[in-house]
Motif scaffolding. Sequence first.
Motif, mmCIF file in Angstrom:
data_model
loop_
_atom_site.group_PDB
_atom_site.id
_atom_site.type_symbol
_atom_site.label_atom_id
_atom_site.label_comp_id
_atom_site.label_asym_id
_atom_site.label_seq_id
_atom_site.Cartn_x
_atom_site.Cartn_y
_atom_site.Cartn_z
ATOM 1 N N LEU A 1 0.822 -1.209 0.000
ATOM 2 C CA LEU A 1 0.000 0.000 0.000
ATOM 3 C C LEU A 1 0.857 1.260 0.000
ATOM 4 C CD1 LEU A 1 -2.632 -1.228 2.596
ATOM 5 C CD2 LEU A 1 -3.098 -0.732 0.174
ATOM 6 N N SER A 2 1.944 1.235 0.748
ATOM 7 C CA SER A 2 2.813 2.407 0.819
ATOM 8 C C SER A 2 3.516 2.653 -0.513
ATOM 9 C CB SER A 2 3.842 2.221 1.941
ATOM 10 O OG SER A 2 4.479 3.443 2.262
ATOM 11 N N TYR A 3 4.003 1.584 -1.150
ATOM 12 C CA TYR A 3 4.613 1.716 -2.475
ATOM 13 C C TYR A 3 3.557 2.069 -3.525
ATOM 14 C CZ TYR A 3 9.174 -0.167 -1.042
ATOM 15 O OH TYR A 3 10.393 -0.350 -0.466
ATOM 16 N N PHE A 4 2.344 1.560 -3.369
ATOM 17 C CA PHE A 4 1.229 1.881 -4.262
ATOM 18 C C PHE A 4 1.072 3.400 -4.350
ATOM 19 C CE2 PHE A 4 -3.111 2.730 -5.426
ATOM 20 C CZ PHE A 4 -3.538 1.668 -6.209
ATOM 21 N N ALA A 5 1.067 4.040 -3.188
ATOM 22 C CA ALA A 5 0.929 5.491 -3.148
ATOM 23 C C ALA A 5 2.203 6.200 -3.577
ATOM 24 C CB ALA A 5 0.530 5.934 -1.741
ATOM 25 N N GLY A 6 3.349 5.749 -3.063
ATOM 26 C CA GLY A 6 4.611 6.433 -3.324
ATOM 27 C C GLY A 6 5.024 6.429 -4.782
ATOM 28 N N TYR A 7 4.953 5.264 -5.430
ATOM 29 C CA TYR A 7 5.355 5.183 -6.840
ATOM 30 C C TYR A 7 4.376 5.930 -7.736
ATOM 31 C CZ TYR A 7 9.225 1.864 -6.355
ATOM 32 O OH TYR A 7 10.431 1.279 -6.056
ATOM 33 N N SER A 8 3.134 6.063 -7.327
ATOM 34 C CA SER A 8 2.152 6.801 -8.120
ATOM 35 C C SER A 8 2.532 8.273 -8.263
ATOM 36 C CB SER A 8 0.759 6.683 -7.486
ATOM 37 O OG SER A 8 0.285 5.354 -7.536
ATOM 38 N N LEU A 9 3.307 8.776 -7.311
ATOM 39 C CA LEU A 9 3.729 10.170 -7.361
ATOM 40 C C LEU A 9 4.716 10.441 -8.488
ATOM 41 C CD1 LEU A 9 4.134 10.890 -3.545
ATOM 42 C CD2 LEU A 9 2.353 11.751 -5.060
ATOM 43 N N PHE A 10 5.256 9.378 -9.092
ATOM 44 C CA PHE A 10 6.204 9.539 -10.189
ATOM 45 C C PHE A 10 5.557 9.230 -11.544
ATOM 46 C CE2 PHE A 10 8.732 8.995 -6.433
ATOM 47 C CZ PHE A 10 9.811 9.834 -6.628
ATOM 48 N N SER A 11 4.252 9.091 -11.562
ATOM 49 C CA SER A 11 3.550 8.753 -12.800
ATOM 50 C C SER A 11 3.028 10.015 -13.496
ATOM 51 C CB SER A 11 2.398 7.780 -12.518
ATOM 52 O OG SER A 11 1.456 8.349 -11.645
ATOM 53 N N GLU A 12 2.586 9.845 -14.720
ATOM 54 C CA GLU A 12 2.200 10.968 -15.570
ATOM 55 C C GLU A 12 1.106 11.866 -14.984
ATOM 56 O OE1 GLU A 12 2.426 13.578 -18.551
ATOM 57 O OE2 GLU A 12 3.806 11.908 -18.154
ATOM 58 N N PRO A 13 0.093 11.338 -14.280
ATOM 59 C CA PRO A 13 -0.952 12.235 -13.755
ATOM 60 C C PRO A 13 -0.437 13.353 -12.853
ATOM 61 C CG PRO A 13 -1.722 9.980 -13.683
ATOM 62 C CD PRO A 13 -0.266 9.923 -14.079
ATOM 63 N N ILE A 14 0.656 13.121 -12.146
ATOM 64 C CA ILE A 14 1.193 14.168 -11.281
ATOM 65 C C ILE A 14 1.690 15.342 -12.118
ATOM 66 C CG2 ILE A 14 2.978 14.732 -9.577
ATOM 67 C CD1 ILE A 14 0.678 12.982 -8.531
ATOM 68 N N PHE A 15 2.314 15.040 -13.261
ATOM 69 C CA PHE A 15 2.772 16.108 -14.148
ATOM 70 C C PHE A 15 1.571 16.836 -14.757
ATOM 71 C CE2 PHE A 15 6.275 13.150 -13.793
ATOM 72 C CZ PHE A 15 7.380 13.976 -13.676
ATOM 73 N N SER A 16 0.511 16.087 -15.049
ATOM 74 C CA SER A 16 -0.717 16.716 -15.556
ATOM 75 C C SER A 16 -1.330 17.632 -14.503
ATOM 76 C CB SER A 16 -1.735 15.634 -15.958
ATOM 77 O OG SER A 16 -1.244 14.834 -17.010
ATOM 78 N N LEU A 17 -1.303 17.181 -13.245
ATOM 79 C CA LEU A 17 -1.840 17.988 -12.148
ATOM 80 C C LEU A 17 -1.072 19.296 -12.019
ATOM 81 C CD1 LEU A 17 -3.759 18.279 -9.709
ATOM 82 C CD2 LEU A 17 -2.068 17.016 -8.349
#
Length: 378
Positions: A204-220
């Motif tokens: 769960l922690s990696y689920f959230a943490g690695y998501s921060l390096f995905s494309e949606p964050i740059f879109s945000l």
Amino acid sequence: MNWKLVILAVGMSLTFWDIFNVPYIVNYSSSAFHVSQELASFPLSAEMVGYALGGAVNGLLASLRGRRLGLLTSMGLVSMGSLLGLLAVSFYWLIPAELLIGLGIEGELSIVPAYLSETSPPDRRGRNVGLVTASGFLTTLIVGPIAVLAGTGGWRLLFLAGLLVSIVALVLRLRLPESPMWASSKSRLTWDWGALIMLAVWFLSYFAGYSLFSEPIFSLLQEKGFSNSALYFTYILYGDPLGVLLGTLLNDWIERKVSSTMVNVIAGAVLILWPLLKGTSFLIAGFLEMYLQGFKFPVMYTYTAEVFGTRVRTLAYGIADGLGHLGGAVGPLLFSLVYYGDPLGGMALIGLASILAGVFIAVWGVRTTGRSLDQIRG
């Protein structure tokens, strides 16, 4: 103890060097060998498979044959993978190269915190694990500049650096003694169901943490008016090493069950609230989120090594952290699917995953700070 920290820090710094240089290697080498985008993704996938398997495999080896052998094996695997990548005559060579490196990296992560926990006084256990962890995270600050300077024509230099450092680390580790706790342990290797709890926590922690390096964050970032999203992402990313440093300094001052719980819960709450902000407050919240992501590693690395018995410690750690990395593979995919249909829902998804990780620790976890490992689990 200081010389042991230095020896282990050399290898741990290499571990994080290899984690962060893969995107550059794949980008440069795929251009040099003129491969398709589909084939270009295989080395990274191979390394992720190595992560998933390396912790359990090397953790089992270290549980059965000793921590010292596990420490040597992890560096040996990284050396072999780096050599294979350096000598690659085709792009296909990079697939087994990154698989071997992935096996070694996660094998390293499953052994080093356990070894340090078993050879450190209770009042300095958190600091020692944190210092070695920090050496790894700080290395990530130089990966980008070196990779950019190397350029497309110098991608093999990234493997050469890994090979040279891993050989030095391997030779230095020949001086390390066996863990006295493992050597004196008379118990048989028995399964600890707590490994599944910590597997869920790390997933769960990696689920959230690695998501921060995905494309949606740059879109945000772009949606909030920060058109040069890569630049502003870099600004908030510097919260990560700051979190690692402060997490290290405070690791023995705060009960680790509490800090491990709260860092995940607060990080989750920030993720849920983040898209509601704008301007400077948005960037500050992003920096805070990255700070919390960095803070959790020295704390949770120490805590995971403490909550298992001596004989099963490295195996359980390897399963929890190694297979937990699968959350880092699944998270960005699900996050992207949800975010582009419902941005607030996507951020809530990863926020709730982080909060749930903290809840698991709060419910199942035990108090560890300042207590001997024998007092905690035996």
